[in-house]
Design a protein around this motif. Structure first.
Motif, mmCIF file in Angstrom:
data_model
loop_
_atom_site.group_PDB
_atom_site.id
_atom_site.type_symbol
_atom_site.label_atom_id
_atom_site.label_comp_id
_atom_site.label_asym_id
_atom_site.label_seq_id
_atom_site.Cartn_x
_atom_site.Cartn_y
_atom_site.Cartn_z
ATOM 1 N N GLN A 126 7.936 2.078 0.302
ATOM 2 C CA GLN A 126 8.733 2.806 1.285
ATOM 3 C C GLN A 126 9.541 1.757 2.017
ATOM 4 O OE1 GLN A 126 5.453 4.335 3.925
ATOM 5 N NE2 GLN A 126 6.753 3.512 5.522
ATOM 6 N N LYS A 127 10.609 2.185 2.700
ATOM 7 C CA LYS A 127 11.405 1.222 3.462
ATOM 8 C C LYS A 127 10.538 0.665 4.573
ATOM 9 C CE LYS A 127 15.725 3.808 3.125
ATOM 10 N NZ LYS A 127 16.632 4.613 3.971
ATOM 11 N N TRP A 128 10.122 -0.538 4.722
ATOM 12 C CA TRP A 128 10.318 -1.610 3.819
ATOM 13 C C TRP A 128 9.003 -2.328 3.653
ATOM 14 C CZ3 TRP A 128 14.055 -0.274 7.490
ATOM 15 C CH2 TRP A 128 15.285 0.150 6.966
ATOM 16 N N ASN A 129 8.031 -1.593 3.092
ATOM 17 C CA ASN A 129 6.762 -2.256 2.796
ATOM 18 C C ASN A 129 6.094 -1.616 1.592
ATOM 19 O OD1 ASN A 129 5.807 0.141 4.196
ATOM 20 N ND2 ASN A 129 3.829 -0.902 4.174
ATOM 21 N N TRP A 130 5.103 -2.304 1.094
ATOM 22 C CA TRP A 130 4.345 -1.841 -0.052
ATOM 23 C C TRP A 130 2.954 -1.422 0.419
ATOM 24 C CZ3 TRP A 130 6.961 -1.520 -4.545
ATOM 25 C CH2 TRP A 130 8.074 -2.345 -4.721
ATOM 26 N N SER A 131 2.389 -0.344 -0.150
ATOM 27 C CA SER A 131 0.974 -0.049 0.062
ATOM 28 C C SER A 131 0.305 0.036 -1.298
ATOM 29 C CB SER A 131 0.743 1.284 0.758
ATOM 30 O OG SER A 131 1.817 1.629 1.544
ATOM 31 N N PHE A 132 -0.868 -0.595 -1.370
ATOM 32 C CA PHE A 132 -1.627 -0.608 -2.620
ATOM 33 C C PHE A 132 -2.939 0.123 -2.366
ATOM 34 C CE2 PHE A 132 1.164 -4.236 -2.402
ATOM 35 C CZ PHE A 132 1.846 -4.132 -3.603
ATOM 36 N N THR A 133 -3.186 1.196 -3.108
ATOM 37 C CA THR A 133 -4.390 1.990 -2.919
ATOM 38 C C THR A 133 -5.374 1.685 -4.038
ATOM 39 O OG1 THR A 133 -2.968 3.707 -2.021
ATOM 40 C CG2 THR A 133 -5.248 4.315 -2.511
ATOM 41 N N TYR A 134 -6.586 1.255 -3.633
ATOM 42 C CA TYR A 134 -7.615 0.882 -4.615
ATOM 43 C C TYR A 134 -8.429 2.111 -4.981
ATOM 44 C CZ TYR A 134 -5.850 -3.611 -3.477
ATOM 45 O OH TYR A 134 -4.981 -4.647 -3.322
ATOM 46 N N PRO A 135 -9.196 2.050 -6.081
ATOM 47 C CA PRO A 135 -9.898 3.248 -6.567
ATOM 48 C C PRO A 135 -10.795 3.877 -5.507
ATOM 49 C CG PRO A 135 -9.941 1.553 -8.251
ATOM 50 C CD PRO A 135 -9.303 0.932 -7.049
ATOM 51 N N ASN A 136 -11.341 3.103 -4.552
ATOM 52 C CA ASN A 136 -12.207 3.696 -3.534
ATOM 53 C C ASN A 136 -11.430 4.296 -2.369
ATOM 54 O OD1 ASN A 136 -11.273 1.534 -2.143
ATOM 55 N ND2 ASN A 136 -13.271 0.600 -1.720
ATOM 56 N N ILE A 139 -6.554 1.174 1.408
ATOM 57 C CA ILE A 139 -5.130 0.848 1.270
ATOM 58 C C ILE A 139 -4.846 -0.504 1.909
ATOM 59 C CG2 ILE A 139 -2.786 1.572 1.876
ATOM 60 C CD1 ILE A 139 -3.791 4.429 1.956
ATOM 61 N N ASP A 140 -4.098 -1.346 1.218
ATOM 62 C CA ASP A 140 -3.747 -2.665 1.743
ATOM 63 C C ASP A 140 -2.257 -2.910 1.525
ATOM 64 O OD1 ASP A 140 -5.762 -5.217 2.456
ATOM 65 O OD2 ASP A 140 -3.697 -5.770 1.952
ATOM 66 N N SER A 141 -1.674 -3.816 2.330
ATOM 67 C CA SER A 141 -0.248 -4.103 2.151
ATOM 68 C C SER A 141 -0.028 -5.269 1.190
ATOM 69 C CB SER A 141 0.398 -4.413 3.489
ATOM 70 O OG SER A 141 -0.187 -5.565 4.044
ATOM 71 N N THR A 222 -16.389 -8.241 -3.851
ATOM 72 C CA THR A 222 -16.866 -8.549 -2.504
ATOM 73 C C THR A 222 -15.753 -8.331 -1.483
ATOM 74 O OG1 THR A 222 -17.519 -10.505 -3.732
ATOM 75 C CG2 THR A 222 -18.493 -10.211 -1.559
ATOM 76 N N TRP A 223 -14.559 -8.825 -1.833
ATOM 77 C CA TRP A 223 -13.431 -8.663 -0.916
ATOM 78 C C TRP A 223 -13.176 -7.181 -0.654
ATOM 79 C CZ3 TRP A 223 -9.081 -5.855 -2.084
ATOM 80 C CH2 TRP A 223 -8.135 -5.780 -1.043
ATOM 81 N N LEU A 224 -13.158 -6.388 -1.761
ATOM 82 C CA LEU A 224 -12.804 -4.975 -1.621
ATOM 83 C C LEU A 224 -13.817 -4.262 -0.733
ATOM 84 C CD1 LEU A 224 -10.901 -2.699 -2.397
ATOM 85 C CD2 LEU A 224 -12.313 -2.259 -4.405
ATOM 86 N N GLU A 225 -15.102 -4.579 -0.942
ATOM 87 C CA GLU A 225 -16.126 -3.893 -0.164
ATOM 88 C C GLU A 225 -15.989 -4.216 1.322
ATOM 89 O OE1 GLU A 225 -20.107 -4.518 -1.635
ATOM 90 O OE2 GLU A 225 -20.905 -3.548 0.162
ATOM 91 N N LYS A 226 -15.768 -5.491 1.593
ATOM 92 C CA LYS A 226 -15.645 -5.923 2.986
ATOM 93 C C LYS A 226 -14.393 -5.308 3.620
ATOM 94 C CE LYS A 226 -15.711 -10.113 5.734
ATOM 95 N NZ LYS A 226 -14.815 -11.264 5.716
ATOM 96 N N PHE A 244 -1.875 -1.157 11.735
ATOM 97 C CA PHE A 244 -0.481 -1.328 12.167
ATOM 98 C C PHE A 244 0.232 -2.359 11.294
ATOM 99 C CE2 PHE A 244 2.706 -3.354 14.929
ATOM 100 C CZ PHE A 244 3.390 -2.238 15.375
ATOM 101 N N GLN A 245 -0.498 -3.405 10.908
ATOM 102 C CA GLN A 245 0.119 -4.468 10.116
ATOM 103 C C GLN A 245 0.251 -4.100 8.640
ATOM 104 O OE1 GLN A 245 -2.530 -7.598 11.234
ATOM 105 N NE2 GLN A 245 -1.358 -8.153 13.057
ATOM 106 N N VAL A 246 -0.764 -3.433 8.086
ATOM 107 C CA VAL A 246 -0.723 -3.220 6.634
ATOM 108 C C VAL A 246 -0.084 -1.913 6.214
ATOM 109 C CG1 VAL A 246 -2.776 -4.658 6.316
ATOM 110 C CG2 VAL A 246 -3.008 -2.178 6.366
ATOM 111 N N ARG A 247 0.074 -0.965 7.136
ATOM 112 C CA ARG A 247 0.584 0.325 6.707
ATOM 113 C C ARG A 247 2.072 0.500 6.986
ATOM 114 N NH1 ARG A 247 -3.572 3.752 5.494
ATOM 115 N NH2 ARG A 247 -1.951 5.003 4.548
#
Lengths: 336, 565
Positions: A126-136, A139-141, A222-226, A244-247
């Motif tokens: 989206q203008k102007w960031n990326w969101s990545f949604t993991y299987p669980n 969501i991270d930027s 480990t990273w994903l769980e945390k 606020f930062q990642v979304r």
């Protein structure tokens, strides 16, 4: 002249030979399974190009020197047509381009067919960031992936066309509103790499940069769980700041008082606010919640109604955390 | 001239017709409403030069902004407008009409030994449509400019708040100007060739213009209707490209490139025609492989319609589609390669004079070779995925469009300048500026190949630190380039007032435009021609008295009184 040409040729070839990380004069490091193949074809075409370029330029320079006009001397008589010669220089390039085409197509097939066991991550531009949604559902930027495992990206856009581009992986695919596009890669080395938007999308197109973090074997899970448990493990203010930062909020809203595409959130709570429709209210939890879910309902005076809705994209606990974070932005506590 | 034309006797009319076209009729209106192809050509030349200057200023602003990775002299929104305007002005106002409408208009009828183009009124209409289109584009720039990129991709272009409608309407109108010129050239070449000029005795510049005209007439309407659909979507909310209205944004890319890829050949084909003329004349030798060069122009014109999908390898179109377009794209590389080899063979055993126009030919061969060969990286599927939408593409098309078309345009301008204005320019300064332009161009754009293959995306206001040095080198190159052009403007304007009067045929060319005076008389020629081989340079000899070339047998090309029509 010919020896200079050969030296140049050697220099050009040496420069394109890869270093240890696969980078060269021409190419960034090779960090995916397809990168080597792409670079091989690049260097193959480069060799053909350097050969023909030198052929043309060296011939040109020799002719200019050798057949330079001299007073009182006309051009030598020479034929103005030679069918065999002309067919030759039509035929040889034809064979070469067919070879290049075949290599390019073969490489493309590898790049466009994801292995069936690939780990799937949803991507939203989206203008102007990326969101990545993991299987669980987390969501991270930034794009976090495990090393040595095929990753399949299923991508959509909220607004205009974007394009996901990771130079180190040699991967690029447009992200088009109204349809899903797909890409895949398998990273070969842990580390952090740039992810660009390659399709022009407006004001902050050049800031639509995310990072790809390739985790060493065993560390991704480990990273994903945390990361996924941040609502439980963090205070609401910290969780709100992270959201606020990642979304994508901070692409348009500052927390230091400066105006960006949207109004600043410094001291937003309890602020007397004028709206484009002429009304005025004191900002409270309900207004912030409404602005997140229905951004066009009440637009702050002096700003364009351009914010996308977060309806269905933020949960109630997440909205609560964001509200708590906004409350902390009263200007008294130090916040960058 | 307040003379009643009815009272003029035949002799006076004759004298008047032999007057230079520059002095035949005075005042601004005698230019704006002229039907004389030479004056229309000169007006086009002035108009496109002004556009080139404007587009150049935008380019310098873009390069200056990119001196540092953060904000330098403007905001991100201003930058986005600058690169859009640079592209739109250079493409639609300068390079598409450039060689055909300015040089072509002036030279084409003269090369045919004709009085004018077949449809002089349509020719003037074309110029007026260009003016109206340019006004729309300027209005768009003044009321808020456009930030879509010159490609107007949807849905960005249908949702941005900038002046998209006036710009696209401007481009729509400019399209008509282009169609009219193309139509006129097709008719003129079919109907007005002189006695003896069969198709394969036409100067190759005319083959270039003819194949260009085919594309102009067949492809431009597609752009027109696409832009109208875009305006309909923006103004009326008709859903064609916007997915929120049920449209398909990728459809726009298909429509757009169905015109805009052939348009690339509208730009390069006439340039190749110019080079074919120049390389023969300045090598003092017959062109090598005439038929291959002529047919390759037609081949390029036809194949150009079949390759548009190579702009969309990452758009999500199917793998099969990608494969077909990649294969077809390579086919269009062959005719270009053939031409380059033929030009080189023309220089072989020639008597090469390094006058300014020839320097541009050498420059063209060097730069176009790079531009053409880097196309191979972009035509191959796997490498294009990496290189698409990076500076590699930007560098590639500047090497073709600037290194090819603009350099050939400059070569042609310096070649026909003495014919157009009857004055010689300073050869020394001509060479200095050609050298500066060559060096500046390579510094500006070769650096961009390296940035691009390292992953620098195009249309970026900010960039990551590793690209700083290359960006700065590129910007410095653009200043050198600009200096070269200012010197050129200086000596060309100087030549108009102080230049040595030009002989009729200063270079020793055998095509018919050199048979008239310099500048040409109003009615072009006093007699009809019996055309021979346009590259038979042995039919000329140097005349020391006039410092020009004359025919050994002037009667050989004059059609006897009462000859066949």
């Amino acid at each position: 002249m010919i020896s200079t040409g050969l030296q140049l040729l050697v220099a050009a070839i040496t420069a394109s030979l890869p270093d240890d990380d696969g980078s060269s004069f021409w190419m960034p490091p090779q960090v995916s399974t397809v990168a080597q193949g792409v670079d091989w074809l690049f260097n193959f075409i480069l060799a053909i190009s350097v050969f023909f370029f030198l052929l043309i330029v060296v011939a040109m320079v020799i002719f200019v020197i050798k057949y330079r006009h001299r007073e009182g001397q006309d051009a030598e008589q020479s034929p103005s047509h030679n069918m065999a010669l002309e067919l030759t220089w039509t035929g040889i390039p034809m064979i070469l381009v067919v070879v290049i085409f075949i290599f390019g197509f073969k490489g493309f097939l590898d790049m466009s067919t994801a292995p069936s066991n690939a780990y799937e991550i949803l991507v939203e531009g989206q203008k102007w960031n990326w969101s990545f949604t993991y299987p669980n559902g987390y969501i991270d930027s930034d794009l976090h992936v495990p090393v040595d495992r095929p990753i399949r990206l299923v991508m959509g856009s909220q607004d205009v066309i974007h394009s996901l581009y990771i130079p180190a992986f040699r991967v690029k695919m447009d992200v088009v509103p109204g349809r899903y596009s797909k890409a895949w890669f398998e990273a070969t080395k842990p580390g952090e790499y740039d992810l660009f938007c390659a399709e022009y999308c407006g004001t902050s197109h050049s800031d639509m940069i995310a990072h790809v973090i390739v985790h060493p074997v065993g560390e991704f899970e480990t990273w994903l769980e945390k990361a996924s448990n941040f609502l439980e493990t963090m205070t609401p203010v910290d969780a709100g700041r992270k959201l606020f930062q990642v979304r994508g909020c901070q692409q348009c809203h500052s927390v230091d008082g400066s105006a960006k595409t949207g109004p600043t959130l410094l001291g937003v709570f309890s602020r007397q606010q004028n709206f484009a429709d002429g009304s005025t209210i004191t900002i409270d939890e309900n207004y912030i919640r409404q602005s997140i879910l229905e951004p066009q309902a009440r637009v702050v005076a002096g700003y364009e109604p351009v914010m996308p809705t977060y309806q269905g994209r933020l949960s109630d606990p997440e909205i609560m955390a964001i509200i708590e974070y906004f409350k902390s932005l009263d200007g008294a506590s130090s916040e960058e | 001239m307040a003379v009643d034309t009815a009272s003029l006797d035949g002799a006076a009319v004759g004298t008047r017709n032999q007057e230079s076209y520059l002095t035949h009729g005075r005042g601004i209106l005698s230019w704006l409403f002229t039907l004389d192809h030479k004056r229309i050509g000169v007006m086009y030349l002035v108009a496109i030069t002004a556009s080139f200057f404007l587009g150049g200023v935008f380019a310098l602003l873009v390069r200056t902004e990119l001196l540092t990775s953060g904000p330098t002299i403007m905001t991100a929104d201003a930058y986005n407008k600058m690169f859009t305007l640079h592209g739109a002005v250079m493409i639609f106002l300068f390079i598409i009409p450039g060689i055909p409408a300015a040089i072509g208009n002036f030279v084409l009828p003269l090369m045919l030994g004709a009085k004018d183009v077949a449809l002089p009124r349509l020719n003037l209409t074309s110029f007026w449509f260009w003016m109206i289109g340019a006004v729309f584009a300027l209005v768009s720039i003044i009321v808020g400019a456009v930030d879509t990129g010159w490609t107007f991709y949807t849905p960005y272009s249908t949702t941005t708040g900038t002046a998209v409608i006036s710009m696209t309407l401007g481009v729509f109108i400019l399209g008509f100007s282009s169609i009219f010129t193309g139509l006129n050239f097709i008719v003129t070449i079919h109907k007005m060739r002189p006695e003896g000029m069969t198709w394969f005795r036409m100067p190759l510049f005319l083959w270039g213009l003819y194949s260009t005209a085919i594309i102009q007439v067949l492809a431009t309407p597609i752009l027109g209707i696409t832009l109208l659909l875009l305006v309909a979507e923006r103004a009326l909310g008709v859903g064609i490209f916007d997915p929120t209205l049920g449209g398909d944004p990728v459809l726009f890319q298909h429509f757009f490139w169905f015109y805009s890829h052939p348009a690339v050949y509208i730009m390069i084909l006439p340039a190749m025609g110019v080079i074919s003329e120049l390389v023969s004349v300045f090598s003092g030798k017959h062109i090598f492989g005439y038929k291959f060069i002529a047919w390759s122009s037609i081949a390029i014109a036809l194949l150009s319609f079949l390759v548009w999908g190579h702009h969309m390898f990452t758009s999500g179109q199917s793998g099969i589609t990608n494969m077909i377009f990649s294969a077809l794209t390579f086919s269009v590389a062959i005719p270009s390669a053939v031409k380059v080899f033929n030009w080189l063979a023309t220089m072989y055993k020639g008597s090469i004079r390094l006058a300014t126009p020839m320097l541009y030919v050498l420059s063209f061969l060097f730069l176009f070779a790079i531009g053409g060969l880097t196309g191979l990286f972009l035509g191959a599927l796997s490498t294009d995925i990496h290189l698409h939408d990076t500076y590699f593409v930007v560098a590639h098309f500047h090497y073709v469009m600037f290194g090819g078309t603009v350099i050939a345009f400059l070569g042609g301008l310096h070649y026909w300048w003495p014919k157009m204005f009857g004055r010689m320019y300073s050869e020394k300064w001509g060479q200095v500026s050609a050298l500066l332009i060559f060096v500046g161009f390579n510094l500006t754009f070769f650096t961009q190949f390296v940035m691009g293959s390292h992953g620098m995306p195009r249309r970026y206001y900010n960039y990551v630190e590793e690209f700083t040095t290359l960006h700065q080198a590129s910007s410095v190159g653009s200043y050198v380039l600009a200096l070269g052009f200012f010197i050129m403007a200086g000596y060309l304007i100087h030549s108009l007032f102080r230049g040595r009067p030009a002989p009729n045929n200063p270079w020793g060319s055998a095509t018919l435009e050199w048979e008239t005076t310099s500048p040409p008389q109003y009615n072009n020629f006093d007699h009809e021609f019996l055309a021979g081989d346009p590259y038979d340079l042995n039919s000329l000899r140097y005349d020391k008295a006039t410092q020009g070339w004359v025919r050994k047998d002037p009667q050989s090309i004059i059609l006897a009184e009462g000859g066949a029509h």
